[in-house]
Design a protein around this motif. Structure first.
Motif, PDB file in Angstrom:
ATOM      1  N   GLN A 140       0.836  -1.205   0.000  1.00 34.64           N
ATOM      2  CA  GLN A 140       0.000   0.000   0.000  1.00 34.64           C
ATOM      3  C   GLN A 140       0.871   1.255   0.000  1.00 34.64           C
ATOM      4  O   GLN A 140       0.615   2.217  -0.738  1.00 34.64           O
ATOM      5  CB  GLN A 140      -0.912  -0.007   1.229  1.00 34.64           C
ATOM      6  CG  GLN A 140      -1.869   1.178   1.312  1.00 34.64           C
ATOM      7  CD  GLN A 140      -2.681   1.169   2.605  1.00 34.64           C
ATOM      8  OE1 GLN A 140      -2.691   0.184   3.357  1.00 34.64           O
ATOM      9  NE2 GLN A 140      -3.352   2.276   2.890  1.00 34.64           N
ATOM     10  N   TYR A 141       1.923   1.253   0.808  1.00 38.69           N
ATOM     11  CA  TYR A 141       2.842   2.392   0.870  1.00 38.69           C
ATOM     12  C   TYR A 141       3.545   2.598  -0.471  1.00 38.69           C
ATOM     13  O   TYR A 141       3.617   3.716  -0.981  1.00 38.69           O
ATOM     14  CB  TYR A 141       3.879   2.173   1.969  1.00 38.69           C
ATOM     15  CG  TYR A 141       5.009   3.175   1.936  1.00 38.69           C
ATOM     16  CD1 TYR A 141       4.860   4.443   2.505  1.00 38.69           C
ATOM     17  CD2 TYR A 141       6.229   2.877   1.317  1.00 38.69           C
ATOM     18  CE1 TYR A 141       5.889   5.374   2.464  1.00 38.69           C
ATOM     19  CE2 TYR A 141       7.257   3.797   1.266  1.00 38.69           C
ATOM     20  CZ  TYR A 141       7.086   5.040   1.838  1.00 38.69           C
ATOM     21  OH  TYR A 141       8.092   5.954   1.782  1.00 38.69           O
ATOM     22  N   ASN A 142       4.083   1.520  -1.041  1.00 36.07           N
ATOM     23  CA  ASN A 142       4.801   1.631  -2.316  1.00 36.07           C
ATOM     24  C   ASN A 142       3.904   2.163  -3.434  1.00 36.07           C
ATOM     25  O   ASN A 142       4.334   2.973  -4.259  1.00 36.07           O
ATOM     26  CB  ASN A 142       5.387   0.274  -2.708  1.00 36.07           C
ATOM     27  CG  ASN A 142       6.547  -0.137  -1.823  1.00 36.07           C
ATOM     28  OD1 ASN A 142       7.229   0.716  -1.261  1.00 36.07           O
ATOM     29  ND2 ASN A 142       6.760  -1.427  -1.675  1.00 36.07           N
ATOM     30  N   LYS A 143       2.662   1.704  -3.456  1.00 40.24           N
ATOM     31  CA  LYS A 143       1.731   2.187  -4.472  1.00 40.24           C
ATOM     32  C   LYS A 143       1.437   3.673  -4.280  1.00 40.24           C
ATOM     33  O   LYS A 143       1.324   4.422  -5.256  1.00 40.24           O
ATOM     34  CB  LYS A 143       0.423   1.377  -4.418  1.00 40.24           C
ATOM     35  CG  LYS A 143       0.536  -0.021  -4.995  1.00 40.24           C
ATOM     36  CD  LYS A 143      -0.802  -0.744  -4.958  1.00 40.24           C
ATOM     37  CE  LYS A 143      -0.694  -2.117  -5.597  1.00 40.24           C
ATOM     38  NZ  LYS A 143      -1.989  -2.851  -5.552  1.00 40.24           N
ATOM     39  N   LEU A 144       1.324   4.080  -3.039  1.00 42.74           N
ATOM     40  CA  LEU A 144       1.039   5.482  -2.729  1.00 42.74           C
ATOM     41  C   LEU A 144       2.184   6.376  -3.209  1.00 42.74           C
ATOM     42  O   LEU A 144       1.957   7.424  -3.825  1.00 42.74           O
ATOM     43  CB  LEU A 144       0.841   5.646  -1.225  1.00 42.74           C
ATOM     44  CG  LEU A 144       0.396   7.023  -0.728  1.00 42.74           C
ATOM     45  CD1 LEU A 144      -0.969   7.375  -1.290  1.00 42.74           C
ATOM     46  CD2 LEU A 144       0.370   7.047   0.793  1.00 42.74           C
ATOM     47  N   ILE A 145       3.414   5.960  -2.977  1.00 41.31           N
ATOM     48  CA  ILE A 145       4.575   6.741  -3.397  1.00 41.31           C
ATOM     49  C   ILE A 145       4.713   6.726  -4.916  1.00 41.31           C
ATOM     50  O   ILE A 145       4.988   7.756  -5.545  1.00 41.31           O
ATOM     51  CB  ILE A 145       5.854   6.192  -2.742  1.00 41.31           C
ATOM     52  CG1 ILE A 145       5.779   6.327  -1.210  1.00 41.31           C
ATOM     53  CG2 ILE A 145       7.090   6.904  -3.273  1.00 41.31           C
ATOM     54  CD1 ILE A 145       5.584   7.737  -0.719  1.00 41.31           C
ATOM     55  N   ALA A 146       4.498   5.565  -5.516  1.00 42.50           N
ATOM     56  CA  ALA A 146       4.673   5.436  -6.971  1.00 42.50           C
ATOM     57  C   ALA A 146       3.583   6.165  -7.755  1.00 42.50           C
ATOM     58  O   ALA A 146       3.795   6.547  -8.913  1.00 42.50           O
ATOM     59  CB  ALA A 146       4.684   3.960  -7.369  1.00 42.50           C
ATOM     60  N   VAL A 188      -1.287  13.398   1.289  1.00 41.05           N
ATOM     61  CA  VAL A 188      -1.383  11.973   1.644  1.00 41.05           C
ATOM     62  C   VAL A 188      -0.867  11.730   3.066  1.00 41.05           C
ATOM     63  O   VAL A 188      -0.629  10.585   3.453  1.00 41.05           O
ATOM     64  CB  VAL A 188      -0.604  11.088   0.641  1.00 41.05           C
ATOM     65  CG1 VAL A 188      -1.240  11.150  -0.745  1.00 41.05           C
ATOM     66  CG2 VAL A 188       0.876  11.486   0.579  1.00 41.05           C
ATOM     67  N   ALA A 189      -0.696  12.801   3.831  1.00 38.30           N
ATOM     68  CA  ALA A 189      -0.115  12.683   5.179  1.00 38.30           C
ATOM     69  C   ALA A 189      -0.932  11.758   6.078  1.00 38.30           C
ATOM     70  O   ALA A 189      -0.369  10.920   6.794  1.00 38.30           O
ATOM     71  CB  ALA A 189       0.008  14.064   5.813  1.00 38.30           C
ATOM     72  N   ASP A 190      -2.255  11.898   6.039  1.00 40.59           N
ATOM     73  CA  ASP A 190      -3.095  11.063   6.907  1.00 40.59           C
ATOM     74  C   ASP A 190      -2.952   9.590   6.550  1.00 40.59           C
ATOM     75  O   ASP A 190      -2.879   8.727   7.437  1.00 40.59           O
ATOM     76  CB  ASP A 190      -4.556  11.491   6.793  1.00 40.59           C
ATOM     77  CG  ASP A 190      -4.821  12.843   7.452  1.00 40.59           C
ATOM     78  OD1 ASP A 190      -3.959  13.288   8.241  1.00 40.59           O
ATOM     79  OD2 ASP A 190      -5.868  13.449   7.154  1.00 40.59           O
ATOM     80  N   GLU A 191      -2.906   9.309   5.259  1.00 41.84           N
ATOM     81  CA  GLU A 191      -2.772   7.918   4.820  1.00 41.84           C
ATOM     82  C   GLU A 191      -1.400   7.351   5.206  1.00 41.84           C
ATOM     83  O   GLU A 191      -1.290   6.212   5.659  1.00 41.84           O
ATOM     84  CB  GLU A 191      -2.981   7.826   3.305  1.00 41.84           C
ATOM     85  CG  GLU A 191      -3.201   6.414   2.808  1.00 41.84           C
ATOM     86  CD  GLU A 191      -3.642   6.360   1.359  1.00 41.84           C
ATOM     87  OE1 GLU A 191      -3.678   5.248   0.805  1.00 41.84           O
ATOM     88  OE2 GLU A 191      -3.943   7.430   0.786  1.00 41.84           O
ATOM     89  N   ASP A 194      -1.338   6.661   8.877  1.00 43.10           N
ATOM     90  CA  ASP A 194      -2.112   5.458   9.186  1.00 43.10           C
ATOM     91  C   ASP A 194      -1.302   4.200   8.880  1.00 43.10           C
ATOM     92  O   ASP A 194      -1.277   3.258   9.686  1.00 43.10           O
ATOM     93  CB  ASP A 194      -3.411   5.466   8.381  1.00 43.10           C
ATOM     94  CG  ASP A 194      -4.306   4.286   8.716  1.00 43.10           C
ATOM     95  OD1 ASP A 194      -4.670   4.135   9.904  1.00 43.10           O
ATOM     96  OD2 ASP A 194      -4.647   3.513   7.792  1.00 43.10           O
ATOM     97  N   ILE A 195      -0.619   4.183   7.732  1.00 40.83           N
ATOM     98  CA  ILE A 195       0.221   3.031   7.370  1.00 40.83           C
ATOM     99  C   ILE A 195       1.333   2.851   8.388  1.00 40.83           C
ATOM    100  O   ILE A 195       1.604   1.742   8.853  1.00 40.83           O
ATOM    101  CB  ILE A 195       0.801   3.214   5.952  1.00 40.83           C
ATOM    102  CG1 ILE A 195      -0.308   3.168   4.897  1.00 40.83           C
ATOM    103  CG2 ILE A 195       1.842   2.126   5.657  1.00 40.83           C
ATOM    104  CD1 ILE A 195       0.159   3.560   3.506  1.00 40.83           C
ATOM    105  N   TYR A 196       1.982   3.959   8.736  1.00 36.67           N
ATOM    106  CA  TYR A 196       3.096   3.912   9.699  1.00 36.67           C
ATOM    107  C   TYR A 196       2.629   3.372  11.050  1.00 36.67           C
ATOM    108  O   TYR A 196       3.267   2.493  11.642  1.00 36.67           O
ATOM    109  CB  TYR A 196       3.693   5.310   9.858  1.00 36.67           C
ATOM    110  CG  TYR A 196       4.883   5.366  10.786  1.00 36.67           C
ATOM    111  CD1 TYR A 196       6.157   5.001  10.345  1.00 36.67           C
ATOM    112  CD2 TYR A 196       4.729   5.771  12.110  1.00 36.67           C
ATOM    113  CE1 TYR A 196       7.251   5.047  11.211  1.00 36.67           C
ATOM    114  CE2 TYR A 196       5.818   5.814  12.971  1.00 36.67           C
ATOM    115  CZ  TYR A 196       7.072   5.453  12.512  1.00 36.67           C
ATOM    116  OH  TYR A 196       8.144   5.488  13.366  1.00 36.67           O
TER     117      TYR A 196
END
Length: 288
Positions: A140-146, A188-191, A194-196
């Protein structure tokens, strides 16, 4: 063969799991070091075939996270990789505890067994569910960054395409680029938070289930730190603070003067010359 032409076939979980189980049983029943060595050669093939397919899928997914085929493959391995890892660790544990271990140490070296020891200390069937959740969160994190799409200079940039603007020789453009960069992360800070938060809780839960106080020791094992420990790293951090940081400060002061600035700012990160950083010479193919 070029990477794009390498054939890909999804790892068959049931087949591979059965192969690992059979090999583990044979290791436990081996009657000699020579027999154990022959079994281990078969393990190499099974493990390498599995890793080849998983690595091809991961690289192709990372190259284009929007590709639906490899996105599905990544989801599949997020689910099955921890189960396969558990079975591979069962095999390694059997080899590690074999009465013919000294024979195998002569064949593959003691470092290989130190690596197995780390694997055994960082894997247990009881945490497979947590590992699957961890995989899903990192995907999920990698997709968000990419998937970053940042409007800048008349085009839509991802984080990589924005980089030349972040390190260009025009300080005004750098400041604008850094603002665009920061603005994206604010959206995307909230997302990200949440992942962190979920990852910290997940990894702490894994460590507790394995009998550790927190994730630090488990993390050391998973990073395969088999020749130094937490005390060595603490000593290294001290040396960085006492030796490297003052040296880096002197280098940055030289850089500040060279750039003609009264004070360095975050927008001057990785900028080394007033006229701009050196550009690569030649085409991509020529450089390759």
């Amino acid at each position: 063969m070029k990477f794009k032409d390498m054939p890909y076939k999804r790892v068959d979980y049931d087949k591979t799991a059965e192969q690992f189980k059979t090999l583990t049983k044979r290791v436990k029943e081996a009657k000699s070091g020579e027999e154990l060595w022959e079994i281990h050669q078969e393990y190499y093939k099974v493990y390498q075939n599995m890793m080849d397919s998983m690595t091809i899928a991961e690289i192709r997914h990372d190259g284009n996270t929007a590709d639906p085929f490899y996105a599905a493959e990544k989801d599949y391995y997020d689910e099955t990789a921890p189960m396969l890892s558990s079975l591979a660790t069962d095999y390694q544990r059997a080899l590690y505890e074999s009465p013919y271990r000294s024979f195998m140490e002569e064949k593959i070296g003691k470092v290989a067994f130190a690596t197995m020891d780390n694997a055994i200390k960082s894997m247990d069937e009881s945490i497979i569910g947590l590992m699957q959740e961890e995989n899903a969160l990192t995907t999920q994190y990698n997709k968000l960054i990419a998937s970053a799409k940042i409007p800048f200079d008349g085009q839509v940039c991802n984080l990589s395409l924005l980089r030349p603007y972040l390190t260009g020789n025009d300080r005004t453009v750098r400041r604008q680029a850094w603002k665009a960069y920061s603005d994206y992360f604010m959206t995307v800070a909230d997302e990200l938070d949440d992942i962190y938060d979920k990852l910290v809780k997940n990894r702490t839960a894994q460590a507790k289930a394995m009998g550790y106080d927190n994730y630090i020791q488990l993390g050391y094992y998973r990073m395969n730190r088999n020749s130094y420990d937490r005390n060595d790293v603490e000593n290294f951090r001290r040396q960085v603070k006492e030796v490297f940081v003052p040296f880096a400060e002197r280098v940055h002061e030289i850089r500040r003067k060279r750039l003609g600035l009264e004070k360095l700012s975050y927008i001057d990160n990785e900028v080394y010359f007033k006229e701009g950083n050196p550009d690569p010479v030649g085409t991509a193919q020529e450089i390759l």
